[in-house]
Design a protein around this motif. Structure first.
Motif, PDB file in Angstrom:
ATOM      1  N   HIS A  56       0.877  -1.343   0.014  1.00 58.60           N
ATOM      2  CA  HIS A  56       0.032  -0.164  -0.014  1.00 58.60           C
ATOM      3  C   HIS A  56       0.930   1.251  -0.009  1.00 58.60           C
ATOM      4  O   HIS A  56       0.589   2.185  -0.766  1.00 58.60           O
ATOM      5  CB  HIS A  56      -1.029   0.105   1.073  1.00 58.60           C
ATOM      6  CG  HIS A  56      -1.688   1.106   1.259  1.00 58.60           C
ATOM      7  ND1 HIS A  56      -2.869   1.202   0.341  1.00 58.60           N
ATOM      8  CD2 HIS A  56      -1.904   2.313   2.035  1.00 58.60           C
ATOM      9  CE1 HIS A  56      -3.478   2.518   0.834  1.00 58.60           C
ATOM     10  NE2 HIS A  56      -2.847   3.106   1.738  1.00 58.60           N
ATOM     11  N   SER A  57       1.876   1.170   0.780  1.00 54.10           N
ATOM     12  CA  SER A  57       2.777   2.593   1.036  1.00 54.10           C
ATOM     13  C   SER A  57       3.585   2.805  -0.633  1.00 54.10           C
ATOM     14  O   SER A  57       3.701   3.961  -0.925  1.00 54.10           O
ATOM     15  CB  SER A  57       3.941   2.109   1.881  1.00 54.10           C
ATOM     16  OG  SER A  57       4.739   1.284   1.591  1.00 54.10           O
ATOM     17  N   THR A  60       0.954   4.370  -2.893  1.00 55.75           N
ATOM     18  CA  THR A  60       0.400   5.748  -2.338  1.00 55.75           C
ATOM     19  C   THR A  60       1.619   6.763  -2.550  1.00 55.75           C
ATOM     20  O   THR A  60       1.436   7.870  -3.193  1.00 55.75           O
ATOM     21  CB  THR A  60      -0.129   5.974  -1.193  1.00 55.75           C
ATOM     22  OG1 THR A  60       0.955   5.235  -0.331  1.00 55.75           O
ATOM     23  CG2 THR A  60      -1.455   4.945  -0.734  1.00 55.75           C
TER      24      THR A  60
END
Length: 133
Positions: A56-57, A60
């Protein structure tokens, strides 16, 4: 692949052999395209799910990754629309090739006698539902 299906047609003469009627047409390509696209869509969805949940990081922080994901999703949506239209066209071609009047016209015995009449039309309800779904 309707050409693989054959029927034994009896003749009116008692001593002659039965004729073999082969259906005409190969409408497997739209179905194969539809199924292949479904498999690739499933695999891409699983890969995207792993990307969303596990990385997820990375998703994003990188600005190109969401745009690439969007472009691939748009391409899959377009190809899904094309595949559904091809599947519907393939089904209508199968219906046209297996229509009782077309089959009766291909049987030479029915040209000689007027005894031939189709008793029922084929049930295509489940096939119609597969296109709508």
């Amino acid at each position: 692949r309707l050409y693989r299906i054959s029927f034994e047609i009896p003749t009116c003469n008692s001593g002659s052999e039965a004729h073999t009627l082969h259906l005409v047409g190969d409408f497997s390509a739209p179905a194969e395209f539809f199924v292949t696209l479904g498999v690739f869509s499933f695999l891409y969805s699983m890969a995207a799910l792993v990307l969303y949940l596990r990385f997820h990081s990375l998703y994003t922080e990188n600005t190109k990754l969401p745009f690439t994901d969007f472009c691939v999703t748009v391409c899959f949506a377009f190809f899904w629309l094309v595949a559904a239209a091809a599947w519907g066209k393939g089904l209508s071609d199968v219906k046209a090739a297996t229509r009782p009047s077309v089959l009766m016209a291909a049987i030479t015995t029915c040209h000689v006698t007027d005894n031939c009449s189709p008793s029922t039309t084929p049930a295509m309800g489940l096939a119609n539902i597969s296109v709508v779904r």
